[in-house]
Design a protein around this motif. Structure first.
Motif, short mmCIF file in Angstrom:
data_model
loop_
_atom_site.label_atom_id
_atom_site.label_comp_id
_atom_site.label_asym_id
_atom_site.label_seq_id
_atom_site.Cartn_x
_atom_site.Cartn_y
_atom_site.Cartn_z
N MET A 167 0.85 -1.18 0.00
CA MET A 167 0.00 0.00 0.00
C MET A 167 0.89 1.23 0.00
SD MET A 167 -2.84 -1.04 2.87
CE MET A 167 -3.49 -2.73 2.93
N GLU A 168 0.33 2.33 -0.43
CA GLU A 168 1.04 3.60 -0.36
C GLU A 168 0.03 4.73 -0.23
OE1 GLU A 168 2.90 5.53 -3.63
OE2 GLU A 168 1.55 4.68 -5.14
N THR A 169 0.51 5.88 0.20
CA THR A 169 -0.30 7.10 0.09
C THR A 169 0.31 7.95 -1.01
OG1 THR A 169 1.01 8.05 1.90
CG2 THR A 169 -1.18 7.22 2.44
N TYR A 170 -0.56 8.42 -1.87
CA TYR A 170 -0.15 9.28 -2.97
C TYR A 170 -0.97 10.56 -2.87
CZ TYR A 170 0.29 11.06 -7.75
OH TYR A 170 0.51 11.86 -8.84
N PHE A 174 7.58 0.89 -1.80
CA PHE A 174 7.28 2.30 -1.57
C PHE A 174 7.98 2.78 -0.29
CE2 PHE A 174 3.62 0.38 -3.74
CZ PHE A 174 3.63 1.12 -4.92
N PRO A 175 9.30 2.76 -0.29
CA PRO A 175 10.05 3.12 0.92
C PRO A 175 9.86 4.58 1.35
CG PRO A 175 11.54 2.93 -0.96
CD PRO A 175 10.22 2.40 -1.41
N LYS A 176 9.46 5.44 0.41
CA LYS A 176 9.29 6.86 0.73
C LYS A 176 7.84 7.24 0.99
CE LYS A 176 13.34 8.25 -1.99
NZ LYS A 176 13.85 9.11 -3.10
N SER A 177 6.97 6.25 1.08
CA SER A 177 5.55 6.54 1.31
C SER A 177 5.36 7.18 2.67
CB SER A 177 4.72 5.25 1.24
OG SER A 177 3.36 5.51 1.52
N SER A 178 4.37 8.05 2.77
CA SER A 178 4.11 8.77 4.02
C SER A 178 3.19 7.99 4.95
CB SER A 178 3.48 10.14 3.72
OG SER A 178 2.27 9.98 3.01
N ASN A 237 2.09 -0.74 11.30
CA ASN A 237 2.87 -1.25 12.43
C ASN A 237 2.62 -2.74 12.62
OD1 ASN A 237 0.45 -1.53 13.87
ND2 ASN A 237 0.75 0.34 15.05
N GLN A 238 3.25 -3.34 13.63
CA GLN A 238 3.17 -4.78 13.83
C GLN A 238 1.76 -5.25 14.19
OE1 GLN A 238 6.21 -5.63 16.71
NE2 GLN A 238 7.86 -5.53 15.22
N LYS A 239 0.94 -4.32 14.68
CA LYS A 239 -0.44 -4.67 15.01
C LYS A 239 -1.38 -4.55 13.81
CE LYS A 239 -0.01 -3.02 19.80
NZ LYS A 239 -0.56 -2.06 20.81
N GLY A 240 -0.83 -4.11 12.70
CA GLY A 240 -1.64 -3.94 11.52
C GLY A 240 -2.26 -2.56 11.38
N GLU A 241 -1.94 -1.66 12.29
CA GLU A 241 -2.52 -0.31 12.25
C GLU A 241 -1.81 0.54 11.19
OE1 GLU A 241 -3.62 0.00 17.01
OE2 GLU A 241 -1.62 0.55 16.29
N ILE A 242 -2.58 1.27 10.43
CA ILE A 242 -2.03 2.15 9.40
C ILE A 242 -1.74 3.50 10.05
CG2 ILE A 242 -2.49 3.31 7.20
CD1 ILE A 242 -4.40 0.99 6.55
N ILE A 243 -0.48 3.90 9.99
CA ILE A 243 -0.07 5.13 10.68
C ILE A 243 0.63 6.06 9.69
CG2 ILE A 243 0.12 4.11 12.98
CD1 ILE A 243 3.08 3.70 12.51
N ALA A 244 0.40 7.36 9.89
CA ALA A 244 1.05 8.37 9.06
C ALA A 244 2.48 8.59 9.53
CB ALA A 244 0.27 9.67 9.10
N VAL A 245 3.37 8.80 8.58
CA VAL A 245 4.78 9.07 8.89
C VAL A 245 5.03 10.55 8.70
CG1 VAL A 245 7.16 8.55 8.30
CG2 VAL A 245 5.42 6.77 8.09
#
Length: 381
Positions: free
Chosen positions: A285-288, A364-368, A372-380
């Motif tokens: 997945m990624e954010t664009y 997508f190493p630069k995705s924002s 996490n390990q719990k499966g939660e989608i978090i913003a960077v």
């Protein structure tokens, strides 16, 4: 006479009641239970006057969407590969997680029809035709599904007749379908208008190859709704197709499109989220531009039809909350694993979470956004 007598009786009862109430209040005042005063109550002593409740307060300003990948509930063509009890196709442990969303979406890759003749020659290599009993539609409605994508390579397995039967049978139980040519499905959820569109590599549906037409459809949908969600059937298949690449993909010579290019173009046109399916394995997945793209949700249900070997058995329920502007509020990957029969089970080992995390780091190493390990989608940040 009777009416006159009844009228007198009612009058006597009413006067007696008033006298009793008056006597009771007077006694209460004399006993000090009620403080008599000629002065009006102070504003602080009275109840506050509240403004009327608005529609925005009644309905929350966000929606929750759950999405799963490919769904095939067994087949009775060319032989019988159906369960004895259809309810076992989605176990109670999985059902507990489903149905708590405003929209429950899946990619339906079978035909709900009794039509006898397939449009495919299944004697050819890697050619399959799936047909499920029409009564199975109710199973999915009972679980909570309310939107199915039918823009894929199996919705027409039994021709136009089977396709129309499928759409009709789903509609009868309250399940909407997306992917029809030039169609925009608009739903109103929590006072928020949501537009959904489906695309596939085939001209019978909205085509991923026609970027200009797809862009125009999304732009028009944006004017009709607060949130626009795009369903994308694209990409090669199998464990060799785990990686998401910004290039055209082929499967047995068939052009399955450039999923990265298509998804990003749809975001540019105004889509708020893209849900991918088709590769039969989970992808990154990624954010664009701040919007979430899930490139493949993998398989979800494939009773005795889909492979469950290695990563083809890795599955998920993607749960996402979006605000009225279509921005990601929160999300999570609920890990699922298909057993040998292709029935989904909640995966306590979190295999899908680890897989998607690994693929995101590679693709997508630069995705924002990260998981996490719990499966939660978090913003960077």
């Amino acid at each position: 006479m009777l009416n006159r007598w009844l009228g007198k009786f009612v009058s006597v009862v009413f006067i007696s009641a008033c006298l009793c109430i008056g006597i009771g209040i007077g006694s209460a005042i004399r006993m000090g239970k009620i403080q008599a005063s000629d002065k009006p109550p102070k504003p602080s002593d009275s109840l506050p006057i509240l403004p009327p409740v608005t529609e925005e307060q009644i309905f929350p300003e966000s929606i929750t969407i759950q999405a799963v990948g490919d769904v095939i509930p067994g087949t009775n063509y060319p032989n019988n590969r159906l369960p004895r009890n259809p309810n076992q196709l989605i176990p109670s442990s999985v059902r507990k997680y489903l149905g708590r969303a405003d929209i429950l979406f899946g990619n339906f890759e079978s035909s709900l029809t009794n039509h006898r003749y397939s449009s495919k020659d299944i004697t050819k290599r890697q050619t399959f035709a799936f047909r499920s009993p029409p009564k199975y539609a109710k199973l999915f409605a009972d679980v909570g599904f309310n939107v199915f994508n039918i823009a894929n390579n199996h919705a027409l397995d039994f021709g136009v007749i089977g396709f129309r039967d499928t759409v009709k049978n789903l509609k009868m139980v309250g399940i909407n379908t997306v992917g029809h040519k030039n169609q925009t499905l608009v739903l109103k959820v929590n006072n928020i208008k949501v537009a959904m569109l489906g695309f596939a590599p085939y001209d019978y549906y909205n085509s991923i190859h026609d970027i200009n037409s797809a862009t125009q459809l999304v732009r028009t949908a944006q004017k009709q709704a607060d949130i626009v969600i795009v369903s994308m059937h694209a990409g090669a298949e199998g464990t060799n197709a785990l990686r998401t690449q910004n290039k055209t993909e082929y499967f047995y010579g068939e052009n399955r499109g450039n999923s990265v290019q298509f998804a990003r173009k749809m975001i540019d046109a105004g889509a708020d989220m893209v849900l991918g399916h088709g590769p039969h394995v989970p992808r990154a997945m990624e954010t664009y531009n701040g919007k979430l793209i899930a490139y493949s949700l993998g398989n979800f249900l494939g009773y005795r039809t889909l492979s469950t070997k290695a990563e083809t058995g890795y599955s998920m329920i993607l749960e996402v909350k979006l605000n009225k502007a279509g921005d990601l509020v929160e999300g999570k990957v609920i890990p699922v694993h298909m057993d040998k029969q292709g029935i989904p089970q909640i995966d306590q080992n979190f295999r899908t979470v680890r897989l998607v995390r690994n693929l995101m780091e590679k693709d997508f190493p630069k995705s924002s956004v990260q998981i996490n390990q719990k499966g939660e989608i978090i913003a960077v940040k």
